[in-house]
Write an enzyme that holds these catalytic residues in place. Structure first.
Site, PDB file in Angstrom:
ATOM      1  N   CYS A 252      26.780 -80.778 -19.451  1.00 36.56           N
ATOM      2  CA  CYS A 252      26.738 -81.744 -18.346  1.00 36.56           C
ATOM      3  C   CYS A 252      27.908 -82.724 -18.338  1.00 36.56           C
ATOM      4  O   CYS A 252      28.757 -82.671 -17.445  1.00 36.56           O
ATOM      5  CB  CYS A 252      25.437 -82.525 -18.399  1.00 36.56           C
ATOM      6  SG  CYS A 252      23.990 -81.504 -18.094  1.00 36.56           S
TER       7      CYS A 252
HETATM    8  N1  LIG Z   1      21.263 -78.286 -20.292  1.00 36.19           N
HETATM    9  C1  LIG Z   1      21.072 -79.508 -19.831  1.00 36.19           C
HETATM   10  O1  LIG Z   1      20.861 -80.437 -20.595  1.00 36.19           O
HETATM   11  C2  LIG Z   1      21.083 -79.797 -18.338  1.00 36.19           C
HETATM   12  C3  LIG Z   1      20.554 -81.019 -17.899  1.00 36.19           C
HETATM   13  C4  LIG Z   1      20.548 -81.295 -16.549  1.00 36.19           C
HETATM   14  C5  LIG Z   1      21.093 -80.388 -15.657  1.00 36.19           C
HETATM   15  N2  LIG Z   1      21.616 -79.205 -16.093  1.00 36.19           N
HETATM   16  C6  LIG Z   1      22.135 -78.276 -15.090  1.00 36.19           C
HETATM   17  O2  LIG Z   1      21.163 -77.240 -14.878  1.00 36.19           O
HETATM   18  C7  LIG Z   1      21.806 -75.998 -14.613  1.00 36.19           C
HETATM   19  C8  LIG Z   1      21.370 -74.959 -15.618  1.00 36.19           C
HETATM   20  O3  LIG Z   1      21.782 -75.363 -16.911  1.00 36.19           O
HETATM   21  P1  LIG Z   1      21.145 -74.798 -18.241  1.00 36.19           P
HETATM   22  O4  LIG Z   1      21.596 -75.710 -19.339  1.00 36.19           O
HETATM   23  O5  LIG Z   1      19.695 -74.533 -18.075  1.00 36.19           O
HETATM   24  O6  LIG Z   1      21.907 -73.391 -18.354  1.00 36.19           O
HETATM   25  P2  LIG Z   1      21.565 -72.194 -19.341  1.00 36.19           P
HETATM   26  O7  LIG Z   1      22.838 -71.452 -19.551  1.00 36.19           O
HETATM   27  O8  LIG Z   1      20.799 -72.691 -20.536  1.00 36.19           O
HETATM   28  O9  LIG Z   1      20.565 -71.288 -18.509  1.00 36.19           O
HETATM   29  C9  LIG Z   1      20.925 -70.642 -17.332  1.00 36.19           C
HETATM   30  C10 LIG Z   1      20.190 -69.316 -17.268  1.00 36.19           C
HETATM   31  O10 LIG Z   1      20.479 -68.721 -16.010  1.00 36.19           O
HETATM   32  C11 LIG Z   1      20.588 -67.318 -16.195  1.00 36.19           C
HETATM   33  N3  LIG Z   1      21.289 -66.787 -15.037  1.00 36.19           N
HETATM   34  C12 LIG Z   1      22.601 -66.872 -14.703  1.00 36.19           C
HETATM   35  N4  LIG Z   1      22.826 -66.284 -13.516  1.00 36.19           N
HETATM   36  C13 LIG Z   1      21.631 -65.827 -13.078  1.00 36.19           C
HETATM   37  C14 LIG Z   1      21.199 -65.131 -11.914  1.00 36.19           C
HETATM   38  N5  LIG Z   1      22.061 -64.797 -10.938  1.00 36.19           N
HETATM   39  N6  LIG Z   1      19.899 -64.786 -11.807  1.00 36.19           N
HETATM   40  C15 LIG Z   1      19.016 -65.106 -12.788  1.00 36.19           C
HETATM   41  N7  LIG Z   1      19.371 -65.779 -13.904  1.00 36.19           N
HETATM   42  C16 LIG Z   1      20.646 -66.129 -14.047  1.00 36.19           C
HETATM   43  C17 LIG Z   1      21.277 -67.190 -17.530  1.00 36.19           C
HETATM   44  O11 LIG Z   1      21.072 -65.923 -18.114  1.00 36.19           O
HETATM   45  C18 LIG Z   1      20.614 -68.317 -18.324  1.00 36.19           C
HETATM   46  O12 LIG Z   1      19.468 -67.868 -19.015  1.00 36.19           O
HETATM   47  C19 LIG Z   1      23.307 -76.308 -14.636  1.00 36.19           C
HETATM   48  O13 LIG Z   1      23.740 -76.602 -13.337  1.00 36.19           O
HETATM   49  C20 LIG Z   1      23.388 -77.543 -15.491  1.00 36.19           C
HETATM   50  O14 LIG Z   1      24.535 -78.325 -15.192  1.00 36.19           O
HETATM   51  C21 LIG Z   1      21.601 -78.885 -17.416  1.00 36.19           C
END
Ligand SMILES: NC(=O)c1ccc[n+]([C@@H]2O[C@H](COP(=O)([O-])OP(=O)(O)OC[C@H]3O[C@@H](n4cnc5c(N)ncnc54)[C@H](O)[C@@H]3O)[C@@H](O)[C@H]2O)c1
Length: 437
Positions: free
Chosen positions: A278
């Site tokens: 983030c």
């Molecule tokens: N990790 C954090 O602390 C956090 C906090 C707030 C917001 N976010 C935001 O949330 C979003 C997700 O982040 P995250 O940390 O969960 O990512 P992550 O990488 O942990 O998880 C994303 C998942 O999406 C899957 N994926 C990718 N493309 C896909 C598709 N087309 N269809 C189905 N699955 C698919 C991946 O395999 C993965 O399991 C991002 O935009 C991030 O900026 C993250």
């Protein structure tokens, strides 16, 4: 009469009575806790992930996210409330689709929306009247109505008339036991009032406080303000730390005393640099979008420069430490305690420890690390394995770095090993062998 006029009460009603089926696309740090929370609230939830191994693991009740305990996951999987699949053909059967896929940066620091676009295309392929689609992935203001909405409407259905479309930023803080999905207020913006109402009803069933805002752009901007606020304040305190070093003032002591002010001050702490999915990334989504309007975000750029210089500074502190015993970096054994980007998590995305390892290796150091949450990592195309804490205690190194202040480390014992560069103020009794940043 529009389809919405007849289906609007029904989606809210279906949510209230837990009849609504929920699809969560992307089962990572954000998607899995959310899917489990919806399932615990009584909804039937289908998680969609392209990673088959992850789906198989989830379907066995085994969690890959530390904030989701195995027993909680197993309970909702075994009761039939949650299952994971890669079959996006089932998306049309969902009443609600929540998109939680990654939003990284390209090498040029421009937004990479390819994951969002792919997920939205899958939703569009089976979109039907009455569905509620929500984007949760962090992104620049305008994504929902400029990118998502046209893609969903390409088949002829219209947002607010035929289906609902909202943006709700995710604020989860991995590793934070006090604030979790359930008690972190949820900001919701819709492309119109019916969409806000539907999305608010959904989140209202799993989180304690929903904060509706007037548009998707406002909701998108809220998240970027929050993360830019952190990036800029961390940049400021890192600069203060560099300044204090020159003036021989202990910056940690300064912060401890400053934070006794009961108003108008919020402590931020210096460190080896930004990490995670983030804070190092999101502000650049904002500066990219602002540039499209001819606006330069000077604070974001400056904070980015300072924060990304911190791993170099840590290496300079290693050079200072080794210099104090007449040793060069070249050929010295340097051991890192912690490589995750923050305390008590196993996430190494954008972790500054990786930069530190690489910079030290480039200068000829023999590097190693201990991190109970990160068993292996890749460095310069080679796999590096974590050395167990006890083994690290009994093997010699010329300088150790506390790069992540995991709660499980015994800092008194680390301090007794010899030269230390402490980037987190984890070692409280500072002898002449301890070099702070
Ligand atoms: N990790 C954090 O602390 C956090 C906090 C707030 C917001 N976010 C935001 O949330 C979003 C997700 O982040 P995250 O940390 O969960 O990512 P992550 O990488 O942990 O998880 C994303 C998942 O999406 C899957 N994926 C990718 N493309 C896909 C598709 N087309 N269809 C189905 N699955 C698919 C991946 O395999 C993965 O399991 C991002 O935009 C991030 O900026 C993250």
């Amino acid at each position: 009469m529009s389809i919405l006029a007849t289906s609007s009460p029904s989606i809210v009603e279906r949510i209230k009575t837990r009849q609504a089926s929920i699809g969560v696309i992307g089962l990572g740090y954000v998607g899995l806790p959310l899917a489990v929370e919806f399932a615990r609230a009584g909804f039937e939830v289908t998680g969609f992930d392209i990673d088959e191994a992850k789906n198989a693991r989830i379907n066995e009740g085994s969690s890959h996210i530390p904030d989701v305990p195995d027993d909680e996951l197993a309970a909702v999987v075994n009761s039939g409330k949650l299952r994971a699949t890669s079959d996006v053909g089932c998306l049309g059967a969902m009443d609600v689709v929540d998109i939680c896929v990654p939003t990284p940066l390209r090498k040029t620091k421009d937004p990479d929306l390819s994951y969002v676009i792919k997920a939205v295309e899958a939703v569009a392929a089976t979109l039907r009247p009455g569905q509620l689609v929500i984007l949760e992935s962090t992104t620049y203001p305008g994504t929902t109505d400029e990118v998502v909405q046209p893609a969903l409407e390409a088949g002829g259905l219209r947002a607010e008339r035929d289906f609902f479309l909202a943006f709700s930023p995710e604020r989860v803080d991995p590793g934070n036991a006090r604030f979790t999905t359930k008690n972190i207020p949820k900001v919701v913006g819709g492309v119109g009032p019916a969409s806000v109402e539907a999305a608010s009803a959904l989140y209202g069933s799993v989180v304690s406080n929903v904060v509706p805002v007037s548009s998707t752009q406002v909701a998108e901007m809220v998240k970027l303000l929050e993360n830019t606020f952190r990036a800029v304040n961390i940049g400021l305190v890192n600069e203060i730390a560099l300044m204090c070093r020159r003036m021989d003032i202990n910056v940690w002591e300064v912060i401890e005393a400053a934070k006794t002010k009961p108003f108008g001050f919020m402590p931020f702490y210096p460190g080896p640099g930004l990490g995670g999915h983030c804070i190092p990334i999101d502000p650049f989504y904002l500066s990219w979008k602002a540039r499209q309007t001819g606006f330069e975000c000077r604070f974001i750029e400056l904070a980015g420069q300072i924060n990304s210089s911190m791993p170099h500074y840590v290496v300079e502190r290693v050079a200072d430490a080794l210099n104090s015993v007449k040793k060069p970096i070249n050929g010295s054994r340097v051991h890192l305690f912690g490589v995750a980007y923050k305390k008590d998590v196993g996430d190494v995305r954008e972790s500054p420890a990786l930069d530190i390892l690489e910079l030290l290796a480039k200068r000829g150091a023999v590097v190693s690390y201990t991190d109970p949450y990160v068993p292996t990592l890749e460095l310069g195309g080679h796999a590096l394995a974590s050395i167990p804490f006890e083994a690290a205690m009994s093997s010699h190194c010329d300088c150790a770095i506390v790069s992540t202040d995991h709660g499980v480390f015994d800092y008194a014992r680390i301090a007794a090993t010899g030269l230390i560069v402490d980037t987190r103020d984890a070692i409280k009794t500072k002898g002449p062998n301890v070099f702070s940043i």
